[in-house]
Design an enzyme around this catalytic site. Sequence first.
Site, short mmCIF file in Angstrom:
data_model
loop_
_atom_site.label_atom_id
_atom_site.label_comp_id
_atom_site.label_asym_id
_atom_site.label_seq_id
_atom_site.Cartn_x
_atom_site.Cartn_y
_atom_site.Cartn_z
N GLU A 67 0.83 -1.23 -0.04
CA GLU A 67 -0.07 -0.01 -0.15
C GLU A 67 0.89 1.20 0.12
O GLU A 67 1.84 1.36 0.64
CB GLU A 67 -1.06 -0.01 1.28
CG GLU A 67 -1.87 1.30 1.33
CD GLU A 67 -2.46 1.47 2.58
OE1 GLU A 67 -3.95 1.97 2.60
OE2 GLU A 67 -2.10 1.23 3.61
N LYS A 107 -8.72 4.42 -2.28
CA LYS A 107 -9.31 3.73 -0.91
C LYS A 107 -10.46 4.28 -0.46
O LYS A 107 -10.44 5.49 -0.28
CB LYS A 107 -8.06 3.85 0.08
CG LYS A 107 -8.30 3.24 1.51
CD LYS A 107 -6.77 3.33 2.27
CE LYS A 107 -6.98 2.55 3.49
NZ LYS A 107 -6.05 2.59 4.41
N CYS A 150 -5.21 -2.01 2.43
CA CYS A 150 -5.28 -2.13 3.90
C CYS A 150 -6.58 -2.53 4.68
O CYS A 150 -7.15 -3.26 4.36
CB CYS A 150 -4.68 -0.84 4.58
SG CYS A 150 -3.88 -0.92 6.25
#
Length: 321
Positions: free
Chosen positions: A50, A141, A175
Amino acid sequence: MTREDKTDHLTVGLAQIAPVWLNREQTLEKILEYVHDAANAECNLVAFGEGLLPGYPFWIERTNGAVFNSLVQKEIHAHYLANAVRIEAGHLDELCKLAFEHHMAVMLGCIERPADRGGHSLYASLVFIDPEGIIQSIHRKLMPTYEERLTWAIGDGHGLRTHRLGSFTVGGLNCWENWMPLARAALYGLGEDLHVAVWPGGSHNTQEITRFIALEARSYVLSVSGLMRSQDFPADTPHRSAIVSNSSDILANGGSCIAGPDGKWVVEPVVGEEKLILANLDHRHVREERQNFDPAGHYSRPDVLQLTVNRQRQSTVNFVD
């Protein structure tokens, strides 16, 4: 070996590496080196952690990041913006070219500075480049975690997509959004059977959830992490002394690993080591495990439970000329 047997097998590489922190050009050089290494190992897919390009915002919790209107935070954030990835400007062109040359897919976690949101906000994005060297999806994200919200903006559903790779259908999340049940369900509904979970680093992040998602999805799960050590902060890092003085020698210890569709380890978490982790995956095992459980197929009830996903790329403006 039959034609089906050949397409059933996929060689994957997990590049567990540290960035040259907040230096886009030098970190990209390192990424390209590992793509070459993955090609030499005959990988069909190589994945990176990430925000690896140009790095995770480790400074926030170490420099009183919540202080409003802090000059320290502004200066580091400006440096972050300057080194972020502008895909429209061609910052990933060299990586795409290399993917094409080696006919290999790449999954890269980067910090994106997109023009379609004005060009001055940052997103933790997961980019999928296909073996033809074409960027097929950019997943921003959905929800930055805790202190990440002080530097990253909130993404959207546009990148919730999967991609065919041999017999496999590949998807991924960033994540802690891997903990979001509905985000996972969206990918399951698209036929995902190879899930790539990218992390900034830390075996505490990967050792439980990797096997959990594999069991829930009856899929292979690759958890690919970065590394970060105090030595990885370049000398020209803004406010480096303040960051390092509040850091341990190891900020992120890796923890990259692979679980099979039965939830068993294919590769147990690798800690504290910068390396390319290799494995060969067999799609036959996915089909075996789906015999008794298939989350979006025979073990679902769409007449009772159904998910609606908005995949429209979000913008503050809609021009009609």
